[in-house]
Design a protein around this motif. Structure first.
Motif, PDB file in Angstrom:
ATOM      1  N   THR A 188     -24.470  -2.566   3.350  1.00  0.00           N
ATOM      2  CA  THR A 188     -24.031  -1.328   3.978  1.00  0.00           C
ATOM      3  C   THR A 188     -23.721  -0.266   2.925  1.00  0.00           C
ATOM      4  N   GLU A 189     -24.024   0.973   3.263  1.00  0.00           N
ATOM      5  CA  GLU A 189     -23.749   2.110   2.375  1.00  0.00           C
ATOM      6  C   GLU A 189     -24.300   1.852   0.972  1.00  0.00           C
ATOM      7  N   ALA A 190     -25.553   1.430   0.913  1.00  0.00           N
ATOM      8  CA  ALA A 190     -26.149   1.027  -0.366  1.00  0.00           C
ATOM      9  C   ALA A 190     -26.374   2.191  -1.323  1.00  0.00           C
ATOM     10  N   GLY A 191     -26.409   3.420  -0.788  1.00  0.00           N
ATOM     11  CA  GLY A 191     -26.512   4.575  -1.675  1.00  0.00           C
ATOM     12  C   GLY A 191     -27.838   5.300  -1.592  1.00  0.00           C
ATOM     13  N   ILE A 192     -28.074   6.151  -2.579  1.00  0.00           N
ATOM     14  CA  ILE A 192     -29.316   6.912  -2.636  1.00  0.00           C
ATOM     15  C   ILE A 192     -30.456   6.008  -3.098  1.00  0.00           C
ATOM     16  N   TYR A 193     -31.656   6.540  -3.067  1.00  0.00           N
ATOM     17  CA  TYR A 193     -32.879   5.746  -3.140  1.00  0.00           C
ATOM     18  C   TYR A 193     -32.892   4.649  -4.199  1.00  0.00           C
ATOM     19  N   GLU A 194     -32.811   5.030  -5.509  1.00  0.00           N
ATOM     20  CA  GLU A 194     -32.956   4.014  -6.565  1.00  0.00           C
ATOM     21  C   GLU A 194     -31.841   2.973  -6.494  1.00  0.00           C
ATOM     22  N   ASP A 195     -30.604   3.437  -6.315  1.00  0.00           N
ATOM     23  CA  ASP A 195     -29.479   2.503  -6.247  1.00  0.00           C
ATOM     24  C   ASP A 195     -29.618   1.568  -5.052  1.00  0.00           C
ATOM     25  N   ALA A 196     -30.014   2.136  -3.909  1.00  0.00           N
ATOM     26  CA  ALA A 196     -30.163   1.339  -2.686  1.00  0.00           C
ATOM     27  C   ALA A 196     -31.246   0.279  -2.843  1.00  0.00           C
ATOM     28  N   LEU A 197     -32.334   0.643  -3.501  1.00  0.00           N
ATOM     29  CA  LEU A 197     -33.424  -0.315  -3.716  1.00  0.00           C
ATOM     30  C   LEU A 197     -32.970  -1.493  -4.573  1.00  0.00           C
ATOM     31  N   ILE A 198     -32.288  -1.189  -5.664  1.00  0.00           N
ATOM     32  CA  ILE A 198     -31.859  -2.248  -6.584  1.00  0.00           C
ATOM     33  C   ILE A 198     -30.805  -3.135  -5.925  1.00  0.00           C
ATOM     34  N   LEU A 199     -29.798  -2.511  -5.337  1.00  0.00           N
ATOM     35  CA  LEU A 199     -28.713  -3.266  -4.725  1.00  0.00           C
ATOM     36  C   LEU A 199     -29.204  -4.106  -3.555  1.00  0.00           C
ATOM     37  N   SER A 200     -30.038  -3.520  -2.711  1.00  0.00           N
ATOM     38  CA  SER A 200     -30.541  -4.240  -1.534  1.00  0.00           C
ATOM     39  C   SER A 200     -31.503  -5.352  -1.935  1.00  0.00           C
ATOM     40  N   SER A 201     -32.331  -5.104  -2.932  1.00  0.00           N
ATOM     41  CA  SER A 201     -33.265  -6.137  -3.386  1.00  0.00           C
ATOM     42  C   SER A 201     -32.519  -7.348  -3.925  1.00  0.00           C
ATOM     43  N   ALA A 202     -31.456  -7.082  -4.677  1.00  0.00           N
ATOM     44  CA  ALA A 202     -30.659  -8.187  -5.218  1.00  0.00           C
ATOM     45  C   ALA A 202     -29.912  -8.907  -4.101  1.00  0.00           C
ATOM     46  N   GLY A 203     -29.242  -8.147  -3.255  1.00  0.00           N
ATOM     47  CA  GLY A 203     -28.420  -8.748  -2.211  1.00  0.00           C
ATOM     48  C   GLY A 203     -29.215  -9.433  -1.120  1.00  0.00           C
ATOM     49  N   LEU A 204     -30.245  -8.765  -0.636  1.00  0.00           N
ATOM     50  CA  LEU A 204     -31.034  -9.340   0.454  1.00  0.00           C
ATOM     51  C   LEU A 204     -32.019 -10.386  -0.064  1.00  0.00           C
ATOM     52  N   GLY A 205     -32.541 -10.160  -1.262  1.00  0.00           N
ATOM     53  CA  GLY A 205     -33.458 -11.138  -1.843  1.00  0.00           C
ATOM     54  C   GLY A 205     -32.786 -12.486  -2.030  1.00  0.00           C
ATOM     55  N   ALA A 206     -31.535 -12.460  -2.503  1.00  0.00           N
ATOM     56  CA  ALA A 206     -30.794 -13.710  -2.689  1.00  0.00           C
ATOM     57  C   ALA A 206     -30.607 -14.444  -1.375  1.00  0.00           C
ATOM     58  N   LEU A 207     -30.320 -13.706  -0.310  1.00  0.00           N
ATOM     59  CA  LEU A 207     -30.148 -14.331   1.006  1.00  0.00           C
ATOM     60  C   LEU A 207     -31.460 -14.909   1.516  1.00  0.00           C
ATOM     61  N   LEU A 208     -32.512 -14.110   1.468  1.00  0.00           N
ATOM     62  CA  LEU A 208     -33.803 -14.552   1.998  1.00  0.00           C
ATOM     63  C   LEU A 208     -34.330 -15.777   1.248  1.00  0.00           C
ATOM     64  N   LEU A 209     -34.163 -15.790  -0.063  1.00  0.00           N
ATOM     65  CA  LEU A 209     -34.637 -16.930  -0.855  1.00  0.00           C
ATOM     66  C   LEU A 209     -33.820 -18.184  -0.592  1.00  0.00           C
ATOM     67  N   ASN A 210     -32.669 -18.015   0.035  1.00  0.00           N
ATOM     68  CA  ASN A 210     -31.866 -19.159   0.471  1.00  0.00           C
ATOM     69  C   ASN A 210     -32.016 -19.393   1.975  1.00  0.00           C
ATOM     70  N   ASN A 211     -33.090 -18.826   2.531  1.00  0.00           N
ATOM     71  CA  ASN A 211     -33.410 -18.994   3.953  1.00  0.00           C
ATOM     72  C   ASN A 211     -32.296 -18.510   4.878  1.00  0.00           C
ATOM     73  N   ILE A 212     -31.686 -17.397   4.504  1.00  0.00           N
ATOM     74  CA  ILE A 212     -30.647 -16.779   5.330  1.00  0.00           C
ATOM     75  C   ILE A 212     -31.087 -15.368   5.693  1.00  0.00           C
ATOM     76  N   GLY A 213     -31.142 -15.081   6.988  1.00  0.00           N
ATOM     77  CA  GLY A 213     -31.526 -13.744   7.442  1.00  0.00           C
ATOM     78  C   GLY A 213     -32.754 -13.786   8.318  1.00  0.00           C
ATOM     79  N   ASP A 214     -32.644 -13.167   9.488  1.00  0.00           N
ATOM     80  CA  ASP A 214     -33.753 -13.178  10.447  1.00  0.00           C
ATOM     81  C   ASP A 214     -34.306 -11.787  10.722  1.00  0.00           C
ATOM     82  N   THR A 215     -33.501 -10.776  10.432  1.00  0.00           N
ATOM     83  CA  THR A 215     -33.954  -9.389  10.576  1.00  0.00           C
ATOM     84  C   THR A 215     -33.211  -8.566   9.530  1.00  0.00           C
ATOM     85  N   ILE A 216     -33.869  -7.582   8.951  1.00  0.00           N
ATOM     86  CA  ILE A 216     -33.253  -6.852   7.846  1.00  0.00           C
ATOM     87  C   ILE A 216     -33.378  -5.343   8.001  1.00  0.00           C
TER      88      ILE A 216
END
Length: 356
Positions: A199-227
């Motif tokens: 939530t509130e990940a920020g402007i483009y570059e920051d949001a991409l980096i933060l979301s990729s790290a946060g959501l990537g970690a979840l997805l690679l652990n098989n957590i998350g069905d919609t993003i």
């Protein structure tokens, strides 16, 4: 683990062993029906499978109803505080509603919303974010991730006590580690599908980096069905980023463009050519690894794991397949030749799959 339950948002299955679903939210004025519909169409064309629309008051209902009637993809009503708005959104055609039971007020109001959701057989998304952790959990001085997850579980408990299980849960934090731990915690407690995001990940570059790290970690652990990748700005960028993340992590079919970091041996502008290759392959929906390497000295060998690639030369590029150079051409013939080889590669794969 991906959720055990499958919840349908209109015709889109979420959870179980179904593909991860991409969603976004309109930032237009809901009363501006034409502008909102246009944005939904653009989001759908970019790859969104579900779109959320804010329904602020009963005044938004006529426009929201028209939006639901016209949209080719499911529309989710985003509701705050007023239970009547939630009920009327369901009746107007919402495929799902997003509420915070704690913000709706008295339990009888929540019951009324749940009753109508049952009648219309639509799911309810409940949850919590880092700004809505319940005070009782903060008082207990438990770790913030656990307090966040338990706050969401309280909302789920309200639904379950009303014998309502058509639920999607969303837990979002602005902190990637907290977000990961909270979603992991809740995924081990309940079987419902999880909507994940930062939530509130920020402007483009920051949001991409933060979301990729946060959501990537979840997805690679098989957590998350919609993003949803939240970006302050054009929601189209959210969808394109989510689509690319899922593709690069192997959760969605599509080409993956890899490129060398360049060095003194580089004989072409690798960044420029990689962007060209990305454009040449944008309409491909097959899992193909494409390498763009700066030279022919060791480029093909380093990228032999790629299905197809281009290694730069002083006058053009060498097309290589599985690490072996197939043909060397001048710059002006590069696009045409590359597209020919990649077309043949896809055709051969389809033939093998058909024969088997």
């Amino acid at each position: 683990m991906f959720s055990k339950y499958t919840v349908f948002v209109k015709n889109v299955p979420i959870g179980g062993h179904n593909p991860v679903v991409i969603q976004s939210m309109t930032n237009t004025n809901t009363l501006d029906t034409e502008k909102t519909i246009k944005q939904i169409i653009n989001l759908s064309n970019a790859g969104a499978e579900i779109v959320r629309v804010s329904v602020r008051t009963l005044d938004d209902i006529p426009s929201f109803k028209k939006i639901c009637e016209i949209s080719s993809i499911p529309i989710v009503a985003d509701i705050h505080f007023d239970y009547k708005v939630a009920i009327e959104s369901i009746k107007a055609g919402a495929s799902k509603i997003r509420i915070n039971p704690g913000n709706i007020g008295s339990l009888w109001k929540v019951k009324e919303v749940v009753k109508v959701a049952k009648d219309y057989n639509i799911p309810i998304r409940v949850g919590a974010n880092s700004g809505s952790i319940k005070k009782e959990f903060e008082i207990l001085n438990m770790p913030r991730f656990k307090a966040l997850a338990e706050s969401a579980l309280e909302e789920v408990k309200v639904m379950e006590e009303l014998e309502f299980n058509n639920i999607i849960i969303s837990i979002k934090s602005t902190d990637a580690k907290e977000n990961f731990l909270a979603n992991k915690y809740i995924s081990e407690k309940v079987p419902y599908p999880l909507h994940i995001g930062i939530t509130e990940a920020g402007i483009y570059e920051d949001a991409l980096i933060l979301s990729s790290a946060g959501l990537g970690a979840l997805l690679l652990n098989n957590i998350g069905d919609t993003i949803r990748i939240s970006i302050a700005g054009d929601p189209i960028k959210e969808v394109l980023a989510a689509k690319k993340l899922l593709t690069l992590l192997g959760f969605k079919k599509g080409p993956r463009i890899i490129a060398c970091p360049t060095c003194a041996r580089t004989e072409i502008n690798v960044e420029y050519l990689a962007n060209k290759v990305k454009e040449w392959t944008k309409n491909i929906d097959e899992d193909i690894n494409v390498a763009v390497m700066g030279c022919v000295v060791n480029g093909p060998g380093e990228a032999k794991h790629a299905d197809i690639g281009i290694a730069g030369t002083k006058t053009g590029g060498a097309i290589f397949i599985n690490g072996e150079i197939a043909e060397t051409v001048l710059f002006e013939k590069l696009e045409e030749t590359f597209k020919k080889y990649i077309k043949n590669l896809i055709s051969e794969r389809k033939k093998i799959n058909t024969d088997s």
